[in-house]
Every structure is written in C-alpha cells, then in structure tokens.
Design a protein around this motif. Structure first.
Motif, PDB file in Angstrom:
ATOM      1  N   LEU A 521       0.793  -1.227   0.000  1.00 17.93           N
ATOM      2  CA  LEU A 521       0.000   0.000   0.000  1.00 17.93           C
ATOM      3  C   LEU A 521       0.825   1.277   0.000  1.00 17.93           C
ATOM      4  O   LEU A 521       0.378   2.310  -0.515  1.00 17.93           O
ATOM      5  CB  LEU A 521      -0.934   0.015   1.217  1.00 17.93           C
ATOM      6  N   PHE A 522       2.035   1.237   0.568  1.00 21.55           N
ATOM      7  CA  PHE A 522       2.748   2.491   0.839  1.00 21.55           C
ATOM      8  C   PHE A 522       4.148   2.593   0.232  1.00 21.55           C
ATOM      9  O   PHE A 522       4.706   3.684   0.191  1.00 21.55           O
ATOM     10  CB  PHE A 522       2.864   2.708   2.361  1.00 21.55           C
ATOM     11  N   TRP A 523       4.723   1.488  -0.215  1.00 25.57           N
ATOM     12  CA  TRP A 523       6.114   1.516  -0.667  1.00 25.57           C
ATOM     13  C   TRP A 523       6.261   2.302  -1.967  1.00 25.57           C
ATOM     14  O   TRP A 523       5.468   2.134  -2.900  1.00 25.57           O
ATOM     15  CB  TRP A 523       6.642   0.102  -0.850  1.00 25.57           C
ATOM     16  N   ASP A 524       7.281   3.142  -2.017  1.00 30.84           N
ATOM     17  CA  ASP A 524       7.613   3.883  -3.231  1.00 30.84           C
ATOM     18  C   ASP A 524       8.627   3.059  -4.014  1.00 30.84           C
ATOM     19  O   ASP A 524       9.817   3.056  -3.698  1.00 30.84           O
ATOM     20  CB  ASP A 524       8.194   5.249  -2.861  1.00 30.84           C
ATOM     21  N   SER A 525       8.162   2.364  -5.033  1.00 27.37           N
ATOM     22  CA  SER A 525       9.029   1.449  -5.777  1.00 27.37           C
ATOM     23  C   SER A 525      10.067   2.183  -6.612  1.00 27.37           C
ATOM     24  O   SER A 525      11.061   1.589  -7.032  1.00 27.37           O
ATOM     25  CB  SER A 525       8.185   0.547  -6.688  1.00 27.37           C
ATOM     26  N   GLN A 526       9.856   3.474  -6.852  1.00 28.92           N
ATOM     27  CA  GLN A 526      10.817   4.237  -7.652  1.00 28.92           C
ATOM     28  C   GLN A 526      11.840   4.964  -6.781  1.00 28.92           C
ATOM     29  O   GLN A 526      13.039   4.903  -7.041  1.00 28.92           O
ATOM     30  CB  GLN A 526      10.079   5.248  -8.530  1.00 28.92           C
ATOM     31  N   GLY A 527      11.350   5.651  -5.753  1.00 24.24           N
ATOM     32  CA  GLY A 527      12.251   6.481  -4.951  1.00 24.24           C
ATOM     33  C   GLY A 527      12.709   5.859  -3.656  1.00 24.24           C
ATOM     34  O   GLY A 527      13.627   6.365  -3.013  1.00 24.24           O
ATOM     35  N   GLY A 528      12.089   4.745  -3.224  1.00 21.73           N
ATOM     36  CA  GLY A 528      12.436   4.131  -1.956  1.00 21.73           C
ATOM     37  C   GLY A 528      11.727   4.785  -0.789  1.00 21.73           C
ATOM     38  O   GLY A 528      11.303   5.943  -0.852  1.00 21.73           O
ATOM     39  N   LEU A 583      15.286   2.227   1.878  1.00 19.29           N
ATOM     40  CA  LEU A 583      14.651   3.252   2.707  1.00 19.29           C
ATOM     41  C   LEU A 583      15.699   4.210   3.280  1.00 19.29           C
ATOM     42  O   LEU A 583      15.558   5.431   3.194  1.00 19.29           O
ATOM     43  CB  LEU A 583      13.858   2.577   3.824  1.00 19.29           C
ATOM     44  N   LEU A 584      16.745   3.647   3.869  1.00 22.79           N
ATOM     45  CA  LEU A 584      17.785   4.487   4.472  1.00 22.79           C
ATOM     46  C   LEU A 584      18.490   5.334   3.420  1.00 22.79           C
ATOM     47  O   LEU A 584      18.850   6.486   3.682  1.00 22.79           O
ATOM     48  CB  LEU A 584      18.792   3.603   5.208  1.00 22.79           C
ATOM     49  N   THR A 585      18.659   4.783   2.224  1.00 17.80           N
ATOM     50  CA  THR A 585      19.286   5.542   1.145  1.00 17.80           C
ATOM     51  C   THR A 585      18.399   6.703   0.710  1.00 17.80           C
ATOM     52  O   THR A 585      18.885   7.806   0.437  1.00 17.80           O
ATOM     53  CB  THR A 585      19.588   4.619  -0.046  1.00 17.80           C
ATOM     54  N   ALA A 586      17.081   6.472   0.664  1.00 23.11           N
ATOM     55  CA  ALA A 586      16.147   7.538   0.268  1.00 23.11           C
ATOM     56  C   ALA A 586      16.208   8.713   1.235  1.00 23.11           C
ATOM     57  O   ALA A 586      16.051   9.870   0.825  1.00 23.11           O
ATOM     58  CB  ALA A 586      14.728   6.986   0.187  1.00 23.11           C
ATOM     59  N   PHE A 587      16.446   8.436   2.507  1.00 22.20           N
ATOM     60  CA  PHE A 587      16.490   9.498   3.515  1.00 22.20           C
ATOM     61  C   PHE A 587      17.915   9.998   3.772  1.00 22.20           C
ATOM     62  O   PHE A 587      18.147  10.742   4.728  1.00 22.20           O
ATOM     63  CB  PHE A 587      15.867   9.002   4.820  1.00 22.20           C
ATOM     64  N   SER A 588      18.860   9.607   2.914  1.00 24.84           N
ATOM     65  CA  SER A 588      20.265   9.962   3.135  1.00 24.84           C
ATOM     66  C   SER A 588      20.478  11.460   3.238  1.00 24.84           C
ATOM     67  O   SER A 588      21.162  11.944   4.144  1.00 24.84           O
ATOM     68  CB  SER A 588      21.128   9.412   1.987  1.00 24.84           C
ATOM     69  N   GLU A 589      19.905  12.205   2.292  1.00 23.91           N
ATOM     70  CA  GLU A 589      20.150  13.637   2.267  1.00 23.91           C
ATOM     71  C   GLU A 589      19.599  14.312   3.506  1.00 23.91           C
ATOM     72  O   GLU A 589      20.231  15.204   4.085  1.00 23.91           O
ATOM     73  CB  GLU A 589      19.543  14.251   1.001  1.00 23.91           C
ATOM     74  N   ARG A 590      18.415  13.898   3.933  1.00 21.42           N
ATOM     75  CA  ARG A 590      17.821  14.460   5.149  1.00 21.42           C
ATOM     76  C   ARG A 590      18.691  14.157   6.366  1.00 21.42           C
ATOM     77  O   ARG A 590      18.934  15.024   7.212  1.00 21.42           O
ATOM     78  CB  ARG A 590      16.413  13.893   5.334  1.00 21.42           C
ATOM     79  N   MET A 591      19.191  12.930   6.465  1.00 16.47           N
ATOM     80  CA  MET A 591      20.056  12.587   7.594  1.00 16.47           C
ATOM     81  C   MET A 591      21.363  13.367   7.545  1.00 16.47           C
ATOM     82  O   MET A 591      21.872  13.804   8.584  1.00 16.47           O
ATOM     83  CB  MET A 591      20.328  11.081   7.612  1.00 16.47           C
ATOM     84  N   ARG A 592      21.925  13.529   6.369  1.00 16.94           N
ATOM     85  CA  ARG A 592      23.182  14.273   6.247  1.00 16.94           C
ATOM     86  C   ARG A 592      23.010  15.728   6.658  1.00 16.94           C
ATOM     87  O   ARG A 592      23.859  16.308   7.330  1.00 16.94           O
ATOM     88  CB  ARG A 592      23.694  14.209   4.803  1.00 16.94           C
TER      89      ARG A 592
END
Length: 755
Positions: A521-528, A583-592
């Motif tokens: 229902l919720f996974w973004d298959s393109q962006g993670g 998932l963690l890669t998709a949020f990389s920029e926010r974490m950085r």
C-alpha cells in the motif's frame, strides 16, 4: 461508555442545544462532535464539501485540531462560537473541520502548504506551479545514490547537535517549552552503548538519565495520578500543558524501563510502572484497547466553565484539610500536609507565575513538583528516610482519592491503531524487562483488540480508528477510516515486541502479514521509502508525503527501518534487509543535513551497518533454568531485541562431548550438526549484536516447542543444530555461524553480556 467520552466536553459549545446541530452531529470523532453546535456550517472532510465548493465557486476554510487540545478550545470559544464569524464563514467559504488524529495526512499536507499566503486569484493562477514546487521541496528519494551514509558519521553529528543544545541544569534540549522527545533519549542510550568506553558515551548516558530524572521530579509528571502531561511551559519541567496523550505514555514507559536496565536504579522502574498504572486506570477500554488522550481543561466545580489544569492543581488549604495528622518524631511540630507541601514545593500564594497563567485561571494554585530528595526532606525534619517515603505516598493516595470527586477532564475515547501499537510495545517491553507477566498480558489484550476491532480480514488492511460506544461496545465510522503508514509501522513494532515478551508465535506471523500489506500500500518502488498514505486514500490531496522527522512520535519510516531489520533477523529473508537499505538511502540527504531531526532513523542506520552476533539459549521454555537465562538477557539493555517463539526440535548432550574445549573456543554450527544430528532442539534464543562487545546492538531471541516443521525451523534451518548440556538450559554466543563454549549459569552469561 467511559466518562467524558463522545463529544461530552463541558463548555459553551454545547450550552445552546436548542439550536439545530450542523452535520458534524453524525460523526464519530469526539473533536468533530465538539463543534456540532457551532453556528459555523461545518462539513467533515470529504467529497460532499469539495463538490459544494466547486459548485458555488467558494474557497474551502480548513480547520484542523483534536479534541483534547487546549488551544483548539480557545479557538472555538473566541471564533467558532461567535455568531458573526459564523455568518461570515457560511457566506464566503465552505468550512471543513478535520480531526488531525483521524486524518494525519491532511494535517501534514496543509502544514507544508500553509506558508503560501497569496490571495485567491494568485493561488488559482499559480496552483500548478505551487504544487510542483511543494512536490520538489518535499521529495524524498534515492536519486542516484546507491547506499546510505556512514552510520559512524551520522551518529557523531547527531550526538554533537544534541550536546550543543542540552540543558545542563534541568535536562532536555530547549529553553521552553520543553517536550519529552523519547526518540532523542532512545538515541542517547544507543549511542552510549556503542561508545561506552569514551567520554562522549558517558556524556550521552548522563544526558538521558538526568533528563528522565528531572522530568519525573517535575510537574510534567502527575505525582498524584501518575502518567505524564504533554509538555512543560518552562525550562524546569514544572508547569505543564496538562493534556495527557497516549503516545507519550507508551514511549516514556519504554524509556524509563530502559533507564532502569542501564542504571539499575529502581527510581526509573517505579516511574515506568506508574505510567502503566495510569494507562490501565484511565485510558483503557474494557475490551483491551487504549483511548487517545485526556483533556487539559476541566471545570473546577460541576457546572462551571472548564479551566486549564483545574483537575490537577491544589491550594494549600485543600492539602491541609486532607492531611491534618501530626507526624510523630519530627524535630518540630509537623503535619503530614506540611511535610508533603515542603517536599513538593507548595505555598500559600501558589507556585504558578503570572507568565505561566496569562488568563489568571490558576491564581493561588500549586502544581506538585519534587523540590528535595527524600534524604534532604528527612534531614530537614529529623525523620527516617523510609518514614518520609511512606508518609508522602500515603499523602498522595489521599489526594488521589479526593481528586476522584472533582469533575474529570474530557476523555477522547477515540482509539487509533498507531497509538495502540505503541502502547502494546509499552506494556510488552516493560513487562519483559521487569519480569512482570501481568503487563505482558495487558499487551496481549491490546493486540487482541487490534485484531478483533481494527483489522479487516478480507482485505488484510488496518482500520485507523474505532470509538468507545455505549455499554462498553466498540463503534466504527461508515465508511471506515483506513490505516495510514504509521498505523502499520507502529502495530508491526508492537507485535514484534509482544512476540519476544509473550512467546506467542501468532503475533510474529500477523506482523509479517501486516508488513506485506504495508509494502503493497505504501512503498515507493521508484524512490524508496514509504509514503504516509495510500494512493487511493490521499486522492483528494495535492501531495503524497513521506514523513521525515522523528518528533513527539517517531517517523513511521524510522520505525519501519527497524521493523525490516528485525523481520530479516526473524526469517533470514534478504528482501527485508534490501528494502531497509533502499529506505535508508532515500532518507540519506535528510540525515546528512539534519541528523538530529531523525535520531530514530540514525539508530536504524547504525543497526544496519553493524556486525551480526548471536546468543543462543537451549532449554525447556517452562523450566526455571531457561527462564533465568532469558530474564538475564531481558534485564540487560541491548536495543532492537527480537524474541521469536519458534517451532524447532530439542537437542541434549552430555558434558563429556565438549569437555575438551576451552571457554574461548569457537566452532562452526555444522560441526555441532555432525555430532548431534540425532537430537532435536527444544529452546533457542538468537540475538544479533554489534562490534567486539556482545552488548553492542541488535539481537534475535528464539523459543522452540519441538515441531521441526514449524514456522521458524522452515525460515532458519541451521537453528536445529545446537545442544543442551546435560539437559540444562544452555547459552551460546555465535558469529558467522561459529559458536563459543556453552554457558549454563546466568551469572556467567551476565558477565559475558556486560563485557
């Protein structure tokens, strides 16, 4: 129906019932029902309102709030009860009222949108451009990145940012207002664990423990009835905003239990038990579910207008009348009331300043907050510490009984799947740590409630809400409000926590099914990563967002990252771990950019990048020696623990088979298999750990009942190759399928785990 439920806030919004109600009278939400007699022609969020706005060419006036919100009550009193304002809104707008707890997606989208303050024509002319800009601004995606950032770097930066904002004197991470933020405390505990031999590690532990102690001593904690208020209006944690939220109780119960694990100080375990006592007494439905919140406002006396904090504050006169008994053996004339007032800082003029009470509703009133240690209070009056503790507890109990006669604050009897999931975790984790079976039973009842009332078997979907009905019944809205990402993430987490606490394999299996539904229902298959809402459910919104901040509640993506890693540990399925990496890669920029905004996700990043170690315990699950080893492990702080009731065989061997091996020997699991293939394994506990220290990070705990065709034996077949020593419960420490010598004594296991 519970007292104070279903739209029964005693205020002016229902002082004129002779007027016909608006259409909100047909809703289930306590917040919407509170506005059913406003002169505003409110619509609930839905197609009817949108169609009317298009037909009449009117903009929508959107009002978002929740039923226990003090400032929402103020807004209603000053605006929405006003006849003139009602006529204006009815003439020029289509007014829509939204319960933010029912529709968090609507709240998130329009909070993102709210900074655009142009007039109607400009908005219409540029609506596509504005939407495009918002989409770009809010996009969270892997992009060209292949891997998430370094956990070590993110941990260090997050800790440094927290250290810079830390309040040395009172704890916490702001001047005022101050919020509990359990996600930050959880990060600090994990940081301490992986840096415990360093100065920064000791600093992280001190910051977390001191903050928890100052909070528990402050007025943000309800010393009479237990539980915590929403936040403190001052730096000292003294005068709170008095509403009590379920999600705070759930997360703080875990935080204080973990503080007890780390410190061994009963102060923290007592606070955790007090929180759960409050939830049991005040926020629990008879069928096992948990209500959302209690209001900040209540009438000082029946029939009076509600005031903030009225249920919780005390005058000196009230306390003196309730506690007049003389305290024997004191160094000066003393009553039990005077003793309590000294210890908790009450005085004749009240201890609430004018800046903390701008409406002058609490003049002469006091909020209880611990001002002295038990030792100092005892020394002040020449008394024994135990005697002072007993007198104070008896005094608080008398205040509690007297408070029962006051008009209660409004109860939001709405039940949310997400917050119920958090509360299942609260009871399960605390019960496991403290060895209290009754708390685990309450967690089990909460999970049963979720499955019975908030799960649609046909579609496999969770329902977001249900409501307390008359006579203890449970009601649902029509059509149902389907679950959002946070509902799935928090419920899956709760089920995994319950699984390891209760040893009931059915909870793991349901968690796996819910995770599959969440992915669909919720996974973004393109962006993670995961979107906050279903595509269909958010069809009326211009944006489909991914929550990128751990705040009062953790981000559902942060919790999902942990869940995926745990499920990988439970099943060995690599796809769960791969999805976590995406998932963690998709949020990389926010974490950085701002790691302190996602401390829970930084913890998940650390868990993902650590070396896997395992602790294995073999034994009869009902035997005392097995339970002693398991409780030994539960009593030690090792985050991300997974306790898996598995269906395996039972192994047993005599000591002579391994007597020639030293305690430091390690050997492959297949060697065990060659030696003991004729045996079956009965009980297995498997932990994943980090670094050279066994104590460092994630773990998996597995219990078996002897069925070689059961769930976990099919998932992790290598588990059927370890023996018990001479029919004793036996522990092993393994890494890369190589195991150490067996351990049969809890003290030896504890020593090894604490290395």
């Amino acid at each position: 129906m519970p007292a104070g439920g279903k739209g029964t806030r005693t205020n002016c919004s229902q002082s004129t019932p002779q007027k016909p109600p608006n259409r909100l009278i047909n809703e289930k939400s306590p917040y919407l029902l509170q506005h059913a007699y406003n002169p505003v022609d409110w619509y609930p969020w839905g197609q009817e309102a949108f169609d009317k706005a298009r037909k009449e060419n009117k903009p929508i006036f959107l009002s978002v709030g929740y039923s226990t919100c003090h400032w929402c009550h103020m807004m209603e009193e000053e605006s929405f009860q006003n006849e003139e304002i009602g006529r204006l809104l009815n003439k020029d707008f289509i007014s829509v009222k939204v319960d933010r707890e029912e529709r968090p997606d609507v709240d998130k989208v329009y909070m993102t949108f709210v900074q655009w303050k142009q007039n109607k024509n400009t908005l219409l002319e540029n609506s596509q451009r504005v939407t495009t800009a918002l989409l770009a601004r809010s996009e969270i995606s892997m992009g060209d990145r292949q891997l998430p950032p370094s956990a070590s770097t993110m941990n260090s930066r997050c800790f440094q940012q927290l250290d810079e904002g830390y309040d040395e004197e009172y704890g916490g991470f702001a001047e005022a207002p101050k919020f509990p933020t359990p996600v930050i405390l959880s990060f600090l505990f994990s940081y301490w664990l992986s840096h415990q031999l360093t100065q920064d590690g000791s600093r992280a532990q001190q910051m977390a423990l001191h903050t928890l102690k100052m909070m528990a001593n402050g007025g943000i904690r309800d010393h009479v009835g237990q539980g915590f208020h929403r936040y403190s209006t001052d730096r000292q944690w003294h005068i709170p905003h008095f509403e009590k939220m379920l999600y705070d109780q759930a997360q703080l119960a875990v935080a204080y239990s973990q503080a007890f694990q780390i410190s061994g100080d009963d102060f923290y375990s007592d606070v955790a038990k007090g929180i759960l006592q409050y939830v049991t007494q005040s926020l629990s439905h008879r069928s096992g579910g948990f209500y959302s919140a209690e209001d900040a406002d209540s009438p000082p006396e029946r029939g009076m207008k509600p005031k903030e904090g009225a249920f919780y504050v005390w005058t000196v006169k009230e306390v003196q009348q309730l506690l007049p008994d003389t305290v024997g053996g004191a160094s000066e004339p003393l009553t039990s009331g005077q003793l309590l007032m000294k210890h908790y800082g009450l005085n004749e003029a009240g201890n609430i300043t004018s800046t903390q009470d701008p409406k002058e509703e609490m003049q002469g009133q006091n909020v209880l907050a611990v001002r002295y240690s038990l030792e100092l209070t005892a020394a002040r009056f020449g008394l024994d510490v135990e005697a002072v503790s007993t007198l104070l507890n008896k005094g608080l109990e008398k205040l509690f009984q007297a408070r029962k006669h006051r008009p209660k604050a409004h109860l939001d009897s709405k039940m949310l799947a997400a917050w119920n999931g958090l509360m299942v975790s609260g009871f399960a984790v605390t019960g496991a740590i403290l060895g209290m079976d009754r708390l685990v039973t309450q967690a089990t009842n909460g999970a049963k409630f979720l499955k019975r009332h908030m799960f649609d078997v046909a579609s496999g979907r969770l329902k977001r809400t249900c409501y307390a009905g008359i006579g203890g019944t449970v009601e649902h809205s029509t059509p149902p409000c389907w679950g959002f990402l946070e509902d799935y993430a928090f419920v899956v987490q709760g089920l995994l926590d319950l699984y390891e606490a209760s040893q009931e394999s059915s909870w793991l299996e349901w968690a796996l099914r819910l995770q599959d539904t969440q992915d669909r229902l919720f996974w973004d298959s393109q962006g993670g990563g995961y979107f906050c809402s279903e595509a269909e459910l958010g069809a009326g919104l211009p944006l489909r967002l991914k929550d990128d901040q751990d705040g009062a509640e953790p981000s559902a993506n942060s919790v999902s990252a942990h869940n995926l890693l745990r499920l990988h540990g439970f099943t060995g399925h690599k796809d769960w771990k791969d999805k976590c990496v995406c998932l963690l890669t998709a949020f990389s920029e926010r974490m950085r950019r701002v790691p302190v905004a996602l401390p829970e996700m930084v913890r998940a990043l650390s868990a993902h990048q650590q070396t896997l170690k395992q602790i294995v315990i073999c034994g009869n699950p009902q035997a005392k020696d097995t339970k002693a080893l398991v409780q030994c492990v539960h009593s030690i702080y090792i985050p991300n623990k997974v306790y898996i009731p598995a269906e395996l065989g039972s192994l047993s061997t005599s000591p002579h088979c391994i007597s020639q091996l030293s305690s430091s020997t390690s050997f492959p699991l297949e060697v065990w298999g060659n030696v003991i293939s004729q045996w079956t394994l009965q009980y297995l506990v498997l932990f994943s750990q980090v670094t050279l220290s066994v104590l460092a990070l994630p773990q998996v705990l597995i219990l078996a009942d002897g069925d070689p065709l059961g769930f976990l034996s099919r998932q992790l077949p290598f588990l059927s190759t370890l023996p018990r020593v001479d029919d004793q419960a036996t522990a092993y420490i393994c890494e890369n399928q190589a195991c150490s010598m067996p351990i049969t004594e809890p003290c030896e296991l504890r020593k090894l785990l604490r290395q």
